[in-house]
Write a protein that holds these residues in place. Structure first.
Motif, mmCIF file in Angstrom:
data_model
loop_
_atom_site.group_PDB
_atom_site.id
_atom_site.type_symbol
_atom_site.label_atom_id
_atom_site.label_comp_id
_atom_site.label_asym_id
_atom_site.label_seq_id
_atom_site.Cartn_x
_atom_site.Cartn_y
_atom_site.Cartn_z
ATOM 1 N N UNK A 32 1.013 -1.351 -0.529
ATOM 2 C CA UNK A 32 0.283 0.125 -0.020
ATOM 3 C C UNK A 32 0.528 1.525 -0.096
ATOM 4 N N UNK A 33 1.637 1.862 1.142
ATOM 5 C CA UNK A 33 2.778 2.211 0.861
ATOM 6 C C UNK A 33 4.063 2.802 -0.696
ATOM 7 N N UNK A 34 3.869 1.455 -0.480
ATOM 8 C CA UNK A 34 4.474 1.413 -2.138
ATOM 9 C C UNK A 34 4.175 2.705 -3.174
ATOM 10 N N UNK A 35 2.762 1.537 -3.344
ATOM 11 C CA UNK A 35 1.837 2.638 -3.840
ATOM 12 C C UNK A 35 1.745 3.341 -3.853
ATOM 13 N N UNK A 36 1.264 3.908 -3.221
ATOM 14 C CA UNK A 36 0.615 5.443 -2.116
ATOM 15 C C UNK A 36 2.114 6.348 -2.790
ATOM 16 N N UNK A 37 2.988 5.998 -2.095
ATOM 17 C CA UNK A 37 4.202 7.738 -2.729
ATOM 18 C C UNK A 37 4.436 7.143 -3.669
ATOM 19 N N UNK A 38 4.349 6.360 -5.117
ATOM 20 C CA UNK A 38 4.916 6.099 -6.568
ATOM 21 C C UNK A 38 3.479 6.851 -7.253
ATOM 22 N N UNK A 39 2.444 7.621 -6.352
ATOM 23 C CA UNK A 39 1.432 8.246 -7.669
ATOM 24 C C UNK A 39 1.430 9.890 -6.829
ATOM 25 N N UNK A 40 0.675 10.505 -9.114
ATOM 26 C CA UNK A 40 0.900 12.062 -8.421
ATOM 27 C C UNK A 40 0.167 12.412 -7.333
ATOM 28 N N UNK A 41 0.541 13.638 -7.700
ATOM 29 C CA UNK A 41 -1.788 14.079 -6.915
ATOM 30 C C UNK A 41 -2.367 13.610 -7.876
ATOM 31 N N UNK A 42 -4.107 13.494 -7.839
ATOM 32 C CA UNK A 42 -5.095 14.040 -8.834
ATOM 33 C C UNK A 42 -5.870 14.307 -7.611
ATOM 34 N N UNK A 43 -7.077 14.338 -8.697
ATOM 35 C CA UNK A 43 -7.826 14.910 -8.225
ATOM 36 C C UNK A 43 -9.362 13.468 -8.758
ATOM 37 N N UNK A 44 -10.502 14.256 -8.698
ATOM 38 C CA UNK A 44 -11.712 13.260 -8.796
ATOM 39 C C UNK A 44 -12.262 14.079 -9.838
ATOM 40 N N UNK A 45 -11.861 14.907 -10.181
ATOM 41 C CA UNK A 45 -12.371 14.957 -11.862
ATOM 42 C C UNK A 45 -11.605 14.409 -12.872
ATOM 43 N N UNK A 46 -9.988 14.127 -12.700
ATOM 44 C CA UNK A 46 -9.081 13.636 -13.556
ATOM 45 C C UNK A 46 -8.307 12.836 -12.772
ATOM 46 N N UNK A 47 -8.679 11.447 -12.337
ATOM 47 C CA UNK A 47 -8.120 10.432 -11.158
ATOM 48 C C UNK A 47 -7.084 9.958 -11.351
ATOM 49 N N UNK A 48 -6.260 9.427 -11.004
ATOM 50 C CA UNK A 48 -4.478 8.852 -11.802
ATOM 51 C C UNK A 48 -5.335 8.189 -10.246
ATOM 52 N N UNK A 49 -5.461 6.972 -10.490
ATOM 53 C CA UNK A 49 -4.785 5.854 -8.798
ATOM 54 C C UNK A 49 -4.477 4.244 -9.787
ATOM 55 N N UNK A 50 -4.538 3.234 -8.859
ATOM 56 C CA UNK A 50 -3.605 2.516 -8.702
ATOM 57 C C UNK A 50 -4.676 0.403 -9.923
ATOM 58 N N UNK A 51 -4.129 1.040 -10.759
ATOM 59 C CA UNK A 51 -4.304 -0.344 -11.542
ATOM 60 C C UNK A 51 -3.503 -1.283 -11.793
ATOM 61 N N UNK A 53 -5.877 -2.660 -8.715
ATOM 62 C CA UNK A 53 -5.894 -2.557 -7.247
ATOM 63 C C UNK A 53 -4.639 -3.420 -6.871
ATOM 64 N N UNK A 54 -4.372 -2.808 -5.455
ATOM 65 C CA UNK A 54 -2.925 -3.197 -4.603
ATOM 66 C C UNK A 54 -3.530 -3.822 -3.497
ATOM 67 N N UNK A 55 -3.265 -5.050 -3.462
ATOM 68 C CA UNK A 55 -3.737 -6.204 -2.285
ATOM 69 C C UNK A 55 -2.566 -6.801 -1.543
ATOM 70 N N UNK A 56 -3.131 -6.061 -0.225
ATOM 71 C CA UNK A 56 -2.096 -6.482 1.363
ATOM 72 C C UNK A 56 -2.813 -7.005 1.982
ATOM 73 N N UNK A 57 -3.072 -7.500 3.071
ATOM 74 C CA UNK A 57 -2.784 -8.729 3.706
ATOM 75 C C UNK A 57 -4.886 -8.196 4.608
ATOM 76 N N UNK A 58 -4.856 -6.830 4.042
ATOM 77 C CA UNK A 58 -5.906 -6.541 4.207
ATOM 78 C C UNK A 58 -7.392 -6.771 3.320
ATOM 79 N N UNK A 59 -6.435 -6.798 2.396
ATOM 80 C CA UNK A 59 -7.187 -6.989 0.934
ATOM 81 C C UNK A 59 -7.199 -6.590 0.068
#
Length: 69
Positions: A32-51, A53-59
């Motif tokens: 989760x941390x690795x993915x979050x800190x690699x992403x650039x800043x975005x917003x809901x009108x132009x989202x950039x998200x993990x694709x 989804x990232x799998x962790x022991x929590x889901x």
């Protein structure tokens, strides 16, 4: 909207609409941390998200970063 989907389908803090607040290095599980800190800043009108989804022991997580300090 992301917050509506997060509220409907999440089983944890994301039920608040997906906002986990400010996070710092070391406060998240590895993948989760690795993915979050690699992403650039975005917003809901132009989202950039993990694709895929990232799998962790929590889901599976779809992560979008709205700001960095």
């Amino acid at each position: 909207k992301f917050d509506a989907v997060a509220s409907q389908y999440s089983e944890d803090k994301a039920r608040r609409g997906g906002d986990l607040g400010w996070m710092s290095r070391g406060s998240m599980v590895g993948p989760f941390q690795d993915a979050a800190f690699q992403l650039p800043i975005s917003n809901v009108s132009k989202p950039i998200y993990t694709d895929p989804p990232v799998k962790t022991k929590f889901g599976y997580h779809i992560i979008m970063v709205e700001g960095k300090k």
